[in-house]
Design a protein around this motif. Structure first.
Motif: not given
Length: 281
Positions: A12-31
């Motif tokens: 759903c949209y809410g899960v897709e959004r959460a995965l996107k936000l977490a993935g973008e954070a991972a791509d930026r690097g850092g803990a």
């Protein structure tokens, strides 16, 4: 053997959004940590871990970097604590959950006794309870209502992944017992559509397969709904769990999936079912 996918199934949209936000954070690097599993899907959580996004059970476990608030939401005090700890906070709370939280807070502020229809130990319900000031009744069915209600002015909110029938049952039981009743149907539209589509499909197929985490409330409810109308229902997380014996004599197999189930996970199960030869079944 033909495989039919429910009209509404999967992420759903809410899960897709959460995965996107977490993935973008991972791509930026850092803990990067999520506070509890980001979503109730073990395979998706493992995929995030492989990208460097780890699960923390408490703010105190995170010494720095980014903290992603899970899709189920949290107690507002948790976000305050994370800010005070100097963490970068990304709030991935599902917008539908945020709406339930807001209604719970408003009802409490307006003097209503709040009743939450949901699972007491589910993180979403725990977060809604916190927004209600920590004082609310949590019930799953009308039979869970106490003999004596806290007051005659009652406000109801519902866990976003509950079924409409559960909400209707509780509300019907309350109508004759209170002088004022305010009800906010905070079941998300994605949940409603998935439950309706699963019910309709399960009635027309020989076997029904439900895909998604066993720790996912909305996925287990899909399985319950399907089992109410079809005796041959199987809940799996991955294609590895499929058993060819399940499909003996089946001509049509239905597939649905919870709102926290990524498309590739669903596709894997469908491909595996289609690969079963007629000799195997």
């Amino acid at each position: 053997m033909r495989v039919v996918i429910a009209q509404h199934a999967g992420i759903c949209y809410g899960v897709e959004r959460a995965l996107k936000l977490a993935g973008e954070a991972a791509d930026r690097g850092g803990a990067v940590h999520t506070l509890g599993p980001l979503i109730h899907n073990p395979q998706a959580v493992q995929a995030l871990k492989d990208r460097g996004v780890f699960v923390a059970s408490d703010v105190d476990e995170v010494s720095g970097g980014t903290l992603v608030i899970r899709s189920h939401g949290v107690d507002p005090a948790v976000i305050v604590a994370a800010d005070e700890a100097g963490l970068e906070v990304i709030d991935a709370t599902c917008p539908f959950v945020s709406t339930a939280q807001r209604h719970a807070a408003d009802l409490t502020h307006e003097g209503y006794s709040v009743i939450i229809v949901g699972e007491a130990e589910h993180p979403e319900v725990e977060g809604i309870l916190a927004h209600a000031g920590g004082v609310a009744l949590i019930v799953q069915r009308a039979s869970d209502l106490p003999e004596r209600l806290p007051s005659k002015r009652v406000g109801v909110v519902v866990q976003t992944t509950q079924s409409a029938s559960r909400l209707e049952e509780v509300v019907s039981a309350l109508l004759s017992r209170v002088s004022e009743l305010r009800v906010f149907n905070t079941i998300c539209s994605a949940t409603t559509k998935r439950q309706k589509a699963a019910d309709e499909l399960a009635r027309t197929v020989d076997v029904m397969v439900v895909v998604g985490g066993r720790n996912s409330g909305n996925t287990t409810r899909l399985a319950e709904i399907c089992r109410a109308v079809n005796a041959r229902v199987h809940h799996v997380e991955t294609s590895d769990e499929l058993d060819s014996a399940w499909f003996t004599g089946a001509e049509v197999v239905g597939v649905t999936a919870g709102a926290s189930t990524p498309d590739e996970q669903i596709r894997g199960v469908i491909d595996a079912i289609e690969a079963l030869s007629s000799d195997d079944i």
